[in-house]
Motif scaffolding. Structure first.
Motif, mmCIF file in Angstrom:
data_model
loop_
_atom_site.group_PDB
_atom_site.id
_atom_site.type_symbol
_atom_site.label_atom_id
_atom_site.label_comp_id
_atom_site.label_asym_id
_atom_site.label_seq_id
_atom_site.Cartn_x
_atom_site.Cartn_y
_atom_site.Cartn_z
ATOM 1 N N ARG A 127 -12.197 -20.186 0.874
ATOM 2 C CA ARG A 127 -12.042 -21.639 0.857
ATOM 3 C C ARG A 127 -12.832 -22.288 1.984
ATOM 4 N N GLY A 128 -13.492 -23.349 1.645
ATOM 5 C CA GLY A 128 -14.230 -24.085 2.664
ATOM 6 C C GLY A 128 -15.530 -23.418 3.019
ATOM 7 N N TYR A 139 -14.038 -28.336 -1.401
ATOM 8 C CA TYR A 139 -13.226 -29.292 -2.161
ATOM 9 C C TYR A 139 -13.402 -30.703 -1.606
ATOM 10 N N SER A 141 -7.191 -37.856 3.435
ATOM 11 C CA SER A 141 -7.498 -36.440 3.576
ATOM 12 C C SER A 141 -8.211 -36.105 4.882
ATOM 13 N N PHE A 142 -8.573 -37.126 5.641
ATOM 14 C CA PHE A 142 -9.064 -36.864 6.988
ATOM 15 C C PHE A 142 -7.902 -36.965 7.953
ATOM 16 N N GLN A 192 -14.114 -32.764 12.419
ATOM 17 C CA GLN A 192 -13.568 -32.329 11.138
ATOM 18 C C GLN A 192 -14.672 -31.871 10.196
ATOM 19 N N GLU A 224 -15.890 -28.394 11.211
ATOM 20 C CA GLU A 224 -14.844 -27.372 11.300
ATOM 21 C C GLU A 224 -15.027 -26.206 10.324
ATOM 22 N N PRO A 225 -15.324 -26.463 9.042
ATOM 23 C CA PRO A 225 -15.496 -25.314 8.135
ATOM 24 C C PRO A 225 -16.606 -24.372 8.603
ATOM 25 N N ILE A 252 -15.173 -22.399 11.631
ATOM 26 C CA ILE A 252 -14.101 -21.479 11.247
ATOM 27 C C ILE A 252 -14.665 -20.238 10.556
ATOM 28 N N GLU A 300 -23.571 -29.440 14.119
ATOM 29 C CA GLU A 300 -23.666 -30.886 14.263
ATOM 30 C C GLU A 300 -25.021 -31.387 13.776
ATOM 31 N N MET A 352 -16.702 -36.918 3.497
ATOM 32 C CA MET A 352 -15.993 -35.754 2.999
ATOM 33 C C MET A 352 -16.954 -34.858 2.221
ATOM 34 N N MET A 376 -18.661 -32.799 4.703
ATOM 35 C CA MET A 376 -17.785 -31.726 5.159
ATOM 36 C C MET A 376 -17.756 -30.583 4.147
#
Ligand SMILES: Nc1ncnc2c1ncn2[C@@H]1O[C@H](COP(=O)(O)OP(=O)(O)O)[C@@H](O)[C@H]1O
Ligand code: SF4
Ligand SMILES: [Mg+2]
Lengths: 279, 587, 326
Positions: free
Chosen positions: B84-85, B90, B98-99, B108, B111-112, B115, B125, B160, B163
């Motif tokens: 996921r991510g 998604y 959702s933020f 945010q 982040e994916p 992670i 960035e 989003m 992201m």
């Protein structure tokens, strides 16, 4: 009607059922307790003071040799009855004021709310101590002190509910229909407050039981010859070193009452969800 | 083409009942598949199952999901977290919710990537800024420093997407990504999405209830109803030759037909007349210089994006918000500005129907009480007479009379909206104001409500003030249409007056942004020319509120002077410095 | 890289905090009015009380004049208020000492007990609350729910007497009276305070844990949490890095309420353990109707409460970007 109650009871969780049983038990004791007492609660009937559990005295004897069970059975009516009356008074007054402010002009609403906020920022025990110092502790005044102490809290919850409900579209519809303030408050807003306020009433009852028994424990509550459960703990405090049932039993009695109410409220169906505005 | 995503016999349950059953489909690598259906048809549930995720209380009960070589449903928690991510990402319906409200956008968005160990922070960035740029976000270098509440819905939706794309996923799931947006914003976001996904070469699943939007995005369409697949085929085929009965119903509802209504009998005195009305909330001015008339038995449609003041207009007419200036007259007599000054008869003759029937009906009352109250209040009807009238009204709105004793909690959205309407009808009003009455409903149900409204109008001679953000809906019911932009009345005229090319520039943008129900429409719409350069807007002048977005603005005029009203060749009145608005000749 | 959002964090937060301070002061002023007004309802006055029934009218009048009791109520209120603010809340007729001296002897004890109890209860409550929320509706959560639900409803004297019975009477580990000799070592202090701390903590932990759980669960149902999970972040990390920053406002608010209880609510605990704190002083003041002392104690507790709420508000403002910059 009975069907509704039956399905309601069925929906309760295990801890909720325990709570319901405890609440019903204490309500019954408050009503018929004195008739069940094996001895006169004021009579010196035991041979020994601070006696432990015996066949003759199921819960032992107190510091004067009175029967603890009998004193407990007759003391419960003060603890339960006084707190019930005070909680009812506090909740009703809180709801009524909240409804009034929800439909009244801005200045009245702000004035009342500010005043209630002031009362809320006096911690409840401190507030009741100040009141007791001034008015004393006869039974009607204790009732009044307890309800005044907890009314602002009830007002705050009821008001935030009422204010939210007053924003609902169905209230706007009623306004546009030309309905008066009384109709809107009583027919449109009030019915939707009852459920959450019932839970709040239970909480307030618990607080008041604890407050009144705490006051009695300090010697500032119910005065002799009357005695509620808190007074029983106080008068037997010298039995602590002997672990006498005379001190533990009344304290445990209060705990079963308050814990029971709390468990019941927590298990009420739809609690929280309703407040969040979902179906 | 090589199959990339394959779903077989997917089955999801919630407690005892099944919410999705026997779902099969596959997507070739780089393809875009749309899941379409009404609310509650299981679209989101299926989309989430593609990531091995089920919401609280739901369980993926069977079937298989294959993404590339991975059997998603066989993965353990760690395996799913790694998927996921990273490989599958998604994009949720409401970007605003959702933020995380308390963290900066940039944290945010990257982040994916962090992670999943795709790159270090600096690289992430940098990539994020590049994505912001390609998604046509303003200030791409610094926008990441902001918090979600400082950005608009359309911007958040694109952020989003950034992201979701930052890890270079092989599958992107877009769940109703433009439903919460205004139509003029939607078209830009759609375009940005389409390009970004294509650049990445990702496979995509596009979830929507809107056929016209899906037509722009998808190669293949899966039509869902009650958790089952009704039709599955290539986009062109499903849109042009739908095989399934249900698909055809959806198509029909997506383009509401105008019910044949006789032209209203024009009487001398208009029913409602508003002249030079302004209104504000506290010190914030909202509505400015509103002028309108509604004839007896006529329908005025009011259209504008959310926040443009449509509901405020209805509130002013209803008396809930007294106007700051201007006069409202009703049936020749002046209407008192506030509720407390109106009499019962004035209340009775104007009824307001709210958008959301869930909140407009008191859950503590039953259907009979709700409809019966206006009967008792205005007409003094009680007992059997009232019960009889309630039954008649229920019949009028095509609901069974047995509903009268039911609490309104258990009814469906469409039923509630009908009862909402019946309550207004019970007053026997002359004018009903309908505020977005079909917006919260599924297309099919909404279309039925529109038909009902048209029928009632014919039978009872009602006049409507019909508010909507959807031009298609307004066109289907209104005789006259008024366009609101940021509280100003930018255009007013007969419905037919909007068919011509000479329209107010905002009306032109609005109408031009509504997707058509065919593939390729989006590509045909050339991007609008950037607004021409103008000088510094004059301080304190009451300028055109559309100025910052207008592609037709005139340097030296629009930023200096208050726009006048003109009559277009089509007969509409527009508020613009250009006498012919956004017509070709004028540019 | 200072973006537009970071600039002037203090500049935007300070006015908000200033507003809260002003509103807190106003509330405190209103509270003082209420306290003063209630005290005025007491029939008779201090001079009469002090001299007894047998005193001559002249003597009473003289004493009244000495204490300014013959002045009109608004003037007495202003005098009293000025006295409170300048650290001279009057004279305790019962103790025959300045109220400030009586309080000075007790306040440090109360603060010590409250601080130690807070030190114990806050970490425990947070842990319980977070654990419960993360295992929402699982067996652990349901067990903890029933436990904390029962704990908040227990009367303090039951907890205290049980503690005495177990640790003092049965096990003989701890002294049952929390008297601290002036030259006590820290260890001795801790030992004698152990049971009061335990009793206070039981109740406060339950309150705070429940509020923490509720605040976190409220956040867990927000769409951004689902989004974080779908980004592939592990649940524990989601709670720590995404949920907690948003739940911090309601959590510190709950803490403020509970901690204020540690001061004023300790009445029964102080009485049972004979602990010389401010709360038991107040009970004495009630019994002896020592109004100057009673009013001063009440104002101290209210101030402490409002101060805690103010701190909580400040934390909430600083934690919430929507409040701190628009
Ligand atoms: N009660 C209110 N107080 C202050 N501003 C409001 C209120 N209701 C709406 N507004 C503002 O008025 C503007 C118009 O709102 P509204 O009439 O609801 O628009 P629409 O119905 O077109 O979406 C918006 O900017 C909105 O934020
Ligand atoms: S007045 Fe100028 S800016 Fe406004 S719509 Fe007309 S052309 Fe555009
Ligand atoms: Mg609206």
């Amino acid at each position: 009607m009975t069907n509704a109650i039956r399905s309601w009871v069925k929906a309760l969780s295990g801890s909720g059922l325990i709570g319901l049983a405890l609440v019903v038990f204490w309500l019954l004791i408050a009503i018929i307790g004195p008739f069940l007492a094996p001895y006169d609660p004021g009579a010196f009937v035991a041979h020994d003071v601070f006696a432990s559990f015996t066949g003759a005295h199921l819960l032992g004897s107190d510091y004067l040799g009175r029967d603890v069970l009998s004193r407990l059975l007759s003391g419960a009516r003060y603890s339960v009855g006084l707190a019930l009356a005070a909680a009812l008074l506090a909740s009703t007054a809180g709801i009524a004021l909240a409804l009034l402010t929800a439909v009244s002009p801005r200045w009245l609403d702000e004035g009342v709310s500010r005043f209630m906020d002031t009362l809320i920022s006096i911690p409840s025990k401190i507030f009741s101590l100040v009141l007791v110092a001034v008015v004393g502790s006869s039974l009607p005044l204790l009732l009044l002190v307890a309800s005044i102490t907890y009314m602002p809290g009830s007002f705050r919850i009821a008001r935030s509910l009422a204010v939210n409900l007053a924003q609902m579209d169905y209230v706007q519809v009623a306004r546009c229909r030309g309905e008066g303030a009384a109709y809107i408050a009583i027919r449109e807003i009030l019915p939707n407050m009852i459920h959450p306020m019932l839970a709040d009433f239970g909480l307030r009852f618990v607080f008041i039981v604890l407050l009144l028994s705490g006051l009695s424990f300090l010697g500032l509550g119910v005065q002799p010859p009357d005695a509620d459960l808190g007074s029983l703990v106080r008068e037997n405090i010298s039995g602590l070193g002997e672990a006498a049932p005379a001190i533990l039993m009344p304290a445990i009695a209060i705990a079963t009452l308050t814990v029971g109410v709390n468990l019941l409220i927590d298990a009420l169906p739809g609690r929280g969800r309703r407040m969040a505005g979902k179906e | 083409m090589q199959t990339h995503v394959e779903v077989r016999d997917l089955c999801v349950t919630a407690g005892a009942h099944t919410i999705v059953a026997d779902v099969d489909f596959s997507i070739p690598r780089g393809g875009v598949l749309a899941l379409i259906g009404e609310s509650g048809s299981g679209k989101t549930t299926i989309a989430m199952a593609l990531m091995g995720y089920a919401r609280l209380g739901c369980r993926i009960a069977g079937g298989s999901v294959r993404v590339g070589d991975t059997d998603v449903l066989a993965l353990d928690e760690d395996g799913l977290a790694a998927l996921r991510g990273d490989r599958v990402s998604y994009i949720a319906q409401s970007a605003a919710a959702s933020f995380n409200p308390s963290r900066r956008i940039m944290d945010q968005v990257v982040e994916p990537a962090l992670i999943h160990g795709r790159m270090d922070r600096a690289a992430a960035e940098k990539k994020a800024v590049a994505l912001f740029r390609s998604l046509a976000l303003p200030y791409p270098d610094t926008i990441g420093e902001r918090y979600p509440h400082q950005l608009s819905g359309g911007q958040l939706q694109r952020l989003m997407a950034a992201m979701a794309l930052i890890t270079g996923p092989e599958l992107v799931i877009l769940d109703e990504p433009t439903t919460a947006l205004d139509v003029t914003t939607q078209i830009e976001v759609l375009r940005a999405f389409k390009q970004a996904v294509r650049e990445q070469g990702a496979t995509a699943v596009y979830v929507s209830h809107d056929l016209a939007v899906v037509a722009q995005m998808a190669d293949a369409i899966v039509v869902l109803n009650k958790g089952r697949i009704r039709e599955n085929g290539r986009a062109v085929q499903v849109l042009q030759q739908p095989e399934d009965e249900y698909t055809r119903t959806l198509m029909a509802a997506a383009r509401p037909e105008r019910a044949a209504v006789d032209a209203p009998k024009v009487t001398a005195a208009p029913l409602l007349e508003i002249k030079g009305m302004c209104a504000s909330y506290g010190t914030t001015p909202i509505l400015r210089d509103i002028n309108l008339t509604i004839a007896r038995g006529a329908t005025l449609g009011v259209i504008g994006e959310s926040g443009s003041g449509k509901s405020t207009l209805a509130r002013v007419i209803a008396g809930m918000l007294p106007p700051s200036t201007g006069a409202i007259s009703f049936d020749g007599a002046r209407l008192p500005p506030s509720l407390s000054m109106r009499d019962k008869e004035q209340f009775r003759r104007i009824q307001l129907v709210f958008q959301n029937a869930d909140t407009a009906l008191n859950p503590a009352h039953c259907v009979g009480e709700i409809i019966g109250r206006p009967l008792a209040f205005y007409h003094g009807l009680k007992g059997p007479a009232a019960a009889k009238r309630v039954a008649e009204l229920l019949d009028l709105i095509k609901l069974p009379a047995s509903l009268a004793d039911r609490p309104c909690g258990g009814l469906s959205g469409g039923q509630k909206q009908r009862i909402n309407l019946a309550r207004a009808l019970a007053a026997k009003p002359d004018l009903i104001m309908c505020d977005e009455v079909t917006s919260a409903l599924d297309t099919v149900v909404g279309a039925a409500i529109l038909d009902l409204l048209a029928e009632l109008k014919r039978e009872l001679g009602l006049a409507y003030l019909f508010i909507s953000h959807d031009i298609g809906t307004v066109r289907a019911i209104a005789d006259d249409i008024m366009v609101l932009y940021a509280g100003t009345q930018v255009e007013t005229g007969r419905r037919q007056g909007y068919d011509g090319v000479a329209r107010h520039p905002y009306t032109d943008l609005l109408i031009g942004s509504v997707p058509e129900l065919r593939s390729g429409w989006l590509e045909e719409q050339g991007t609008r020319p950037a607004p021409p350069v103008i000088g510094q807007p004059k301080d304190g002048a009451d300028l055109c509120r559309f100025l910052p977005r207008c592609s037709w603005r005139i340097c030296g005029t629009c930023e200096e002077f208050t726009p006048p009203r003109h009559v277009t060749p089509g007969g509409n009145i527009i508020l613009c410095h250009r006498p012919e608005g956004a017509s070709e000749g004028a540019s | 890289m200072a973006g537009p959002a970071t600039r002037g964090l203090l500049a935007t937060a300070l006015p908000l905090i200033g507003k809260r301070i002003a509103s807190g002061m106003l509330t405190l002023l209103l509270v003082s009015l209420v306290v003063f007004f209630i005290a005025q309802l007491l029939p008779g006055d201090a001079a009469q009380e002090m001299l007894g029934q047998a005193a001559t009218a002249d003597a009473v009048a003289a004493l009244r004049e000495k204490f300014g009791l013959d002045r009109p109520a608004p003037e007495r209120y202003v005098r009293w208020l000025v006295g409170m603010v300048t650290g001279d809340p009057g004279y305790s007729l019962v103790a025959n000492m300045a109220v400030s001296d009586v309080i000075a002897a007790r306040l440090p004890n109360s603060l010590l007990l409250a601080a130690l109890s807070a030190l114990v209860s806050v970490p425990v409550a947070l842990t319980i609350g977070i654990l419960s929320a993360m295992h929402r509706d699982a067996r652990l959560d349901r067990g903890l729910n029933v436990a904390t639900l029962s704990m908040v409803a227990l009367p303090e004297f039951l907890v205290a007497t049980l503690a005495v019975l177990v640790f003092s009477v049965q096990l003989r580990w701890l002294p049952s009276i929390a008297l601290i000799p002036p030259d006590a070592s820290p260890w001795l202090i801790l030992r004698s305070l152990a049971m009061p701390i335990l009793t206070l903590s039981v109740i406060v932990i339950a309150q705070m844990a429940r509020m923490t759980r509720a605040a976190i669960i409220q956040q867990l149902s927000q769409p951004y949490v689902e989004m974080a999970l779908l980004k592939g972040i592990k649940p524990a990390r989601v709670v720590l890095t995404h949920v907690l920053p948003n739940a911090i406002g309601p959590i510190v608010n709950a803490m403020a309420l509970s901690l204020s209880y540690l001061l004023g609510g300790a009445i029964i605990v102080e009485t049972i353990f004979n602990y010389p704190g401010l709360a038991s002083l107040m009970v004495n003041a009630v019994t002896s109707r020592d109004m100057p002392l009673l009013q001063a104690c009440a104002m101290i507790f209210c101030t402490a409460y409002l101060l805690l709420v103010l701190i909580a508000d400040t934390v909430a403002i600083l934690a919430n970007p929507r409040l701190r910059n628009r």
